[in-house]
Design an enzyme around this catalytic site. Structure first.
Site, PDB file in Angstrom:
ATOM      1  N   GLY A 232       9.458  -9.880  -3.407  1.00  0.00           N
ATOM      2  CA  GLY A 232       8.779  -8.836  -4.189  1.00  0.00           C
ATOM      3  C   GLY A 232       8.538  -7.558  -3.403  1.00  0.00           C
ATOM      4  O   GLY A 232       8.986  -7.402  -2.261  1.00  0.00           O
TER       5      GLY A 232
ATOM      6  N   SER B  18      14.376 -17.733  -7.504  1.00  0.00           N
ATOM      7  CA  SER B  18      15.006 -17.329  -6.239  1.00  0.00           C
ATOM      8  C   SER B  18      15.294 -18.500  -5.304  1.00  0.00           C
ATOM      9  O   SER B  18      16.178 -18.389  -4.440  1.00  0.00           O
ATOM     10  CB  SER B  18      14.082 -16.353  -5.499  1.00  0.00           C
ATOM     11  OG  SER B  18      13.743 -15.276  -6.323  1.00  0.00           O
TER      12      SER B  18
ATOM     13  N   ARG C 241     -10.413 -13.385  -2.741  1.00  0.00           N
ATOM     14  CA  ARG C 241     -11.105 -12.380  -1.919  1.00  0.00           C
ATOM     15  C   ARG C 241     -12.621 -12.501  -1.925  1.00  0.00           C
ATOM     16  O   ARG C 241     -13.273 -12.216  -0.920  1.00  0.00           O
ATOM     17  CB  ARG C 241     -10.768 -10.968  -2.428  1.00  0.00           C
ATOM     18  CG  ARG C 241      -9.408 -10.462  -2.060  1.00  0.00           C
ATOM     19  CD  ARG C 241      -9.186  -9.076  -2.602  1.00  0.00           C
ATOM     20  NE  ARG C 241      -7.787  -8.694  -2.512  1.00  0.00           N
ATOM     21  CZ  ARG C 241      -7.153  -7.953  -3.398  1.00  0.00           C
ATOM     22  NH1 ARG C 241      -7.793  -7.480  -4.464  1.00  0.00           N
ATOM     23  NH2 ARG C 241      -5.882  -7.658  -3.242  1.00  0.00           N
TER      24      ARG C 241
ATOM     25  N   CYS D  67      -5.617  -2.567  -2.765  1.00  0.00           N
ATOM     26  CA  CYS D  67      -4.968  -1.440  -2.076  1.00  0.00           C
ATOM     27  C   CYS D  67      -5.604  -0.091  -2.415  1.00  0.00           C
ATOM     28  O   CYS D  67      -5.623   0.828  -1.596  1.00  0.00           O
ATOM     29  CB  CYS D  67      -3.482  -1.420  -2.418  1.00  0.00           C
ATOM     30  SG  CYS D  67      -3.134  -1.537  -4.182  1.00  0.00           S
TER      31      CYS D  67
ATOM     32  N   SER E  95       4.650   1.756  -7.117  1.00  0.00           N
ATOM     33  CA  SER E  95       4.936   0.542  -6.351  1.00  0.00           C
ATOM     34  C   SER E  95       3.752  -0.423  -6.361  1.00  0.00           C
ATOM     35  O   SER E  95       3.912  -1.606  -6.082  1.00  0.00           O
ATOM     36  CB  SER E  95       5.334   0.878  -4.914  1.00  0.00           C
ATOM     37  OG  SER E  95       4.283   1.561  -4.267  1.00  0.00           O
ATOM     38  N   GLY E  96       2.586   0.078  -6.698  1.00  0.00           N
ATOM     39  CA  GLY E  96       1.402  -0.776  -6.781  1.00  0.00           C
ATOM     40  C   GLY E  96       1.477  -1.795  -7.903  1.00  0.00           C
ATOM     41  O   GLY E  96       0.712  -2.757  -7.929  1.00  0.00           O
TER      42      GLY E  96
ATOM     43  N   ARG F 115      -2.556   5.221 -13.280  1.00  0.00           N
ATOM     44  CA  ARG F 115      -1.203   5.097 -12.704  1.00  0.00           C
ATOM     45  C   ARG F 115      -0.488   6.419 -12.909  1.00  0.00           C
ATOM     46  O   ARG F 115      -0.497   6.969 -14.025  1.00  0.00           O
ATOM     47  CB  ARG F 115      -0.454   3.966 -13.418  1.00  0.00           C
ATOM     48  CG  ARG F 115       0.897   3.661 -12.822  1.00  0.00           C
ATOM     49  CD  ARG F 115       0.837   2.814 -11.567  1.00  0.00           C
ATOM     50  NE  ARG F 115       0.305   1.484 -11.784  1.00  0.00           N
ATOM     51  CZ  ARG F 115      -0.222   0.737 -10.814  1.00  0.00           C
ATOM     52  NH1 ARG F 115      -0.314   1.184  -9.575  1.00  0.00           N
ATOM     53  NH2 ARG F 115      -0.680  -0.468 -11.086  1.00  0.00           N
TER      54      ARG F 115
ATOM     55  N   HIS G 142      -1.621   5.747  -2.663  1.00  0.00           N
ATOM     56  CA  HIS G 142      -2.700   5.882  -3.647  1.00  0.00           C
ATOM     57  C   HIS G 142      -3.641   7.011  -3.206  1.00  0.00           C
ATOM     58  O   HIS G 142      -4.177   6.996  -2.096  1.00  0.00           O
ATOM     59  CB  HIS G 142      -3.503   4.581  -3.758  1.00  0.00           C
ATOM     60  CG  HIS G 142      -2.748   3.452  -4.408  1.00  0.00           C
ATOM     61  ND1 HIS G 142      -1.574   3.598  -5.107  1.00  0.00           N
ATOM     62  CD2 HIS G 142      -3.051   2.127  -4.479  1.00  0.00           C
ATOM     63  CE1 HIS G 142      -1.169   2.436  -5.576  1.00  0.00           C
ATOM     64  NE2 HIS G 142      -2.036   1.513  -5.202  1.00  0.00           N
TER      65      HIS G 142
ATOM     66  N   ASN H 211      -0.095   2.304  -0.139  1.00  0.00           N
ATOM     67  CA  ASN H 211      -0.515   1.056  -0.794  1.00  0.00           C
ATOM     68  C   ASN H 211       0.242  -0.185  -0.366  1.00  0.00           C
ATOM     69  O   ASN H 211      -0.330  -1.270  -0.293  1.00  0.00           O
ATOM     70  CB  ASN H 211      -0.440   1.202  -2.320  1.00  0.00           C
ATOM     71  CG  ASN H 211       0.915   1.635  -2.817  1.00  0.00           C
ATOM     72  OD1 ASN H 211       1.377   2.706  -2.460  1.00  0.00           O
ATOM     73  ND2 ASN H 211       1.548   0.821  -3.645  1.00  0.00           N
TER      74      ASN H 211
END
Ligand code: NAP
Length: 360
Positions: A14, A41, A110, A148, A177-178, A233, A240, A325
């Site tokens: 990814g 994959s 987290r 991020c 890309s985030g 976005r 970012h 990010n």
């Protein structure tokens, strides 16, 4: 370190997984030995399974690795996770309990009370929460990288904690890309701004209190502050940008804020880590900076760039932050966290526990 420690990258195909592969290619302590991804994959050569979105090609030695499924018996002492949250939720603790040092990017674990949420330049001492994991019987460890979007803001606020951070209002402009690959459809993002990113504002409004909190015994006392976030976005590839307004208990002067940023060296325990941002913060004097295209690669993508510090008519001050990010906000940050675990001695126990654990 005379020998390199083997690393397994989960979610290696990814957006963040590819950054891991790129950043670990020349790492002084670690080498990628195993790559894993979804059943789509697994069994293929890495180069065949991956739509490589970074410049150039994947390193040859990685391109030829066979992608493993997530239920493989991983041998690497270190595991870097770039998996979707729902997959990571149970797998990461399972691998940590079995003896791996797991450094995660995902949000799933987290906010667990015994899981450090690390930005080592700010809170390297929080790594001691791993001792609580060991006491409950885990042979390895699980540490997490923050969301991020919040990185630039918490890095900017960390040196200002002495003034009492009471209230924060922020508006983000987040890169494409985030959202991973293929991410947002081009039809939705070109010539456009999306004023909603599912689940993002909740993370941005709650993670800083833990990151900027204080370690006491075996828990983090969260910083008492209120945050209001609006996340958007925008059609930018990487980086970012966040506009921040902050209110203090003891309002500093503009000069005191600039001095705190200029003198900030980061936490003592993080100073010698190879991936520590150098410098941690750069202040840009340009009236129209920071900008993603010009500033995201500062310090190899690890430095936070701040600019436009000025008085705010609602709170005390406002400024703009920018951080990369997928580098500081994801793979580079998780590598830094793994370096901290190793530097603090948590790997030796793992090498004794994992059968076949490798150094080269
Ligand atoms: P991505 O580009 O969509 O990549 C997802 C990766 O996970 C791929 O390797 C994919 O493998 C694998 N995967 C997906 N479903 C799976 C499953 N059921 N079982 C096993 N593997 C699976 O996403 P990303 O942007 O790299 O994000 C990865 C994680 O990092 C997410 O938790 C995200 O929230 C977090 N994060 C991302 C960023 C960022 O800037 N992108 C920043 C911070 C944190 P296949 O290729 O085989 O499908």
């Amino acid at each position: 370190m005379s020998q390199k420690l083997d690393v397994a990258v989960l979610g290696a195909t990814g957006t963040v997984g590819q950054r891991f592969i790129q950043l670990l290619a020349a790492h002084p302590w670690f080498r990628v030995a195993e790559v894993a991804a979804s059943d789509r994959s697994a069994g293929k050569r890495y180069a065949e399974a991956t739509r490589w979105v970074l410049p150039g090609e994947p390193p040859t030695e990685i391109a030829n690795l066979t992608v493993l499924p997530l239920d493989a018996a991983f041998k690497s002492p270190i595991v870097m996770s770039a998996l979707p949250g729902d997959v990571a939720k149970t797998l990461e603790p399972t691998l940590a309990a079995a003896g791996h040092l797991v450094s995660s990017n995902t949000s799933a674990n987290r906010m667990q009370t015994d899981v450090p949420l690390l930005l080592p330049e700010i809170n390297a001492d929080h790594v001691r929460l791993v001792d609580a994991q060991r006491r409950k019987g885990w042979a390895g460890a699980l540490v997490t990288m923050s969301n991020c979007t919040i990185v630039g803001t918490v890095v900017a606020l960390a040196p200002l904690r002495e003034f009492g951070i009471e209230r924060i209002s922020l508006v983000s402009m987040q890169a494409i890309s985030g959202s991973g690959y293929p991410g947002v459809a081009s039809f939705d993002i070109l010539d456009n701004v999306l004023p909603y990113i599912g689940g993002e504002e909740e993370k941005v409004e709650t993670e800083p209190q833990k990151i900027l909190g204080a370690l006491t015994q075996d828990k983090i006392v969260h910083l008492e502050t209120r945050i209001s976030a609006a996340c958007n976005r925008v059609p930018v590839m990487d980086g970012h940008t966040v506009c921040v307004s902050v209110g203090f208990k003891h309002k500093p002067t503009l000069a005191q804020i600039r001095e705190a940023w200029e003198n900030y060296q980061g936490h003592d325990l993080a100073r010698e880590l190879p991936s520590l941002p150098k410098p941690v913060i750069t202040y840009s004097e340009g009236a129209d900076r920071p900008q993603p295209r010009r500033d995201r690669d500062a310090g190899g993508g690890m430095t936070t760039t701040i600019g436009r510090l000025r008085e705010c008519s609602l709170l005390d001050y406002k400024f703009v932050t920018l951080s990369h990010n997928t580098v500081r906000g994801a793979a580079g940050g998780a590598i830094l966290n793994a370096e901290l675990l190793v530097a603090q001695g948590y790997a030796s126990h793992v090498m004794d526990t994992l059968e076949g654990a490798q150094t080269r």
